[in-house]
Design an enzyme around this catalytic site. Structure first.
Site, PDB file in Angstrom:
ATOM      1  N   LYS A   8      47.483  36.525  43.166  1.00  0.00           N
ATOM      2  CA  LYS A   8      46.472  36.989  44.131  1.00  0.00           C
ATOM      3  C   LYS A   8      45.329  35.996  44.161  1.00  0.00           C
ATOM      4  CE  LYS A   8      43.181  38.144  40.978  1.00  0.00           C
ATOM      5  NZ  LYS A   8      41.845  37.491  40.872  1.00  0.00           N
ATOM      6  N   ASP A 143      42.344  44.156  37.419  1.00  0.00           N
ATOM      7  CA  ASP A 143      43.146  43.657  38.535  1.00  0.00           C
ATOM      8  C   ASP A 143      44.471  44.384  38.694  1.00  0.00           C
ATOM      9  OD1 ASP A 143      41.234  41.789  39.186  1.00  0.00           O
ATOM     10  OD2 ASP A 143      42.257  40.106  38.232  1.00  0.00           O
TER      11      ASP A 143
END
Length: 307
Positions: A8, A143
């Site tokens: 990401k 995350d």
């Protein structure tokens, strides 16, 4: 079962003042990118074991993959669940092919852990809803919940509040991958020492729907990462690299997460490729990727045929 775990980037990251519990409130637009770790799951007689093709990656209980598997094993024991494949053992062998750089702000370990939560939910036939898995993900790291909901989401608080939004119209990025490992705890320590954090209410709430419809040239100037200043204070080399790439490419370059990965955005793949080639010629690894992607595998269809 063979799984692809995407990296990401934080397109936008605001960080608030540290709270009494030691955590910082966050507001981040996160999106997956086309760079993957690969995880293979196999039955084992007992226990949970991990191997990795990168000797620098720990394979003990400090690895989020192992911790995620342990959490799911606890769920299985609570529900007295059994693997649903005939002849399967009660243990698990995990094999990690590492392609997402560690310490680069790309969330590789978090993505790996999220994929394990999703996979074992099916591998062991646990029947957990996504909301239940999100609670487990929040125990592993800020995350991890995002990767249960991706490919494009707004993450808030400690990262456990995830609001999926449309994938950006800007679909390509050049990732700059310097050989610099940035320790996240140290970045936050310097962030606190700089007094950069704002109150949680001051982190803003951009017009996300509008932002997702912007092209690269319009979107880049709006993006902020509050952790760039402390990261560049720790590694002036990284700050100089960012400035040099901005000058050579003639466009804004941002940092992902707590670093050290840098990125810039493009509306077409060819432009991202040319930028990656330019950066690589100057001595730093760079790759072009698509953003807002989902893994190619389907958890229900990813069984590896028995030999």
């Amino acid at each position: 079962m063979r799984l692809s775990a995407p990296a990401k980037i934080n397109l936008h990251l605001r960080v608030g003042q540290v709270q009494n519990d030691g955590f910082h409130p966050l507001l981040s637009w996160m999106t997956t990118v086309g760079l993957f770790d690969t995880i293979t799951l196999e039955d084992a007689p007992s226990g949970i074991a991990l191997t990795c093709d990168d000797p620098r990656i720990p394979i003990d209980a400090t690895n989020l993959i192992v911790r995620a598997a342990q959490l799911m094993s606890e769920v299985a024991q609570q529900h007295k669940a059994r693997p649903f494949r005939a002849g399967a053992g009660s243990g698990l062998q995990l094999n990690l092919a590492k392609r997402i750089p560690a310490g680069g702000g790309l969330g590789g370990g978090s993505s790996d852990a999220a994929r394990i939560l999703l996979a074992l939910n099916q591998f062991w036939n646990l029947g957990q809803m996504i909301e239940q898995l999100a609670l487990l993900a929040a125990k592993l790291g800020s995350d991890v919940p995002f990767f249960l909901f991706g490919p494009s989401s707004i993450c808030q608080s400690r990262g456990e509040i995830v609001q999926p939004i449309a994938v950006s119209k800007t679909r390509f990025a050049t990732l700059v991958l310097p050989d610099i490992a940035m320790p996240t705890p140290r970045v936050y320590q310097v962030f606190d020492s700089l007094g950069s954090g704002k109150a949680q209410a001051d982190l803003g709430q951009p017009a996300w729907q509008e932002w997702t419809s912007l092209n690269a040239e319009a979107l880049l100037p709006r993006l902020i990462n509050d952790l760039e200043a402390p990261a560049f204070a720790i590694s002036p080399q990284l700050g100089r690299l960012r400035n040099d790439i901005e000058q050579s490419l003639g466009r804004i370059v941002r940092m992902s997460g707590s670093g050290s990965t840098l990125f810039t955005l493009f509306d077409d793949l060819a432009s991202a490729q040319r930028a990656a080639e330019s950066v690589t010629r100057n001595g730093t690894r760079a790759i072009e990727v698509e953003i807002g992607i989902t893994p190619d595998d389907d958890l229900e269809q990813s069984w590896i045929a028995d030999a």
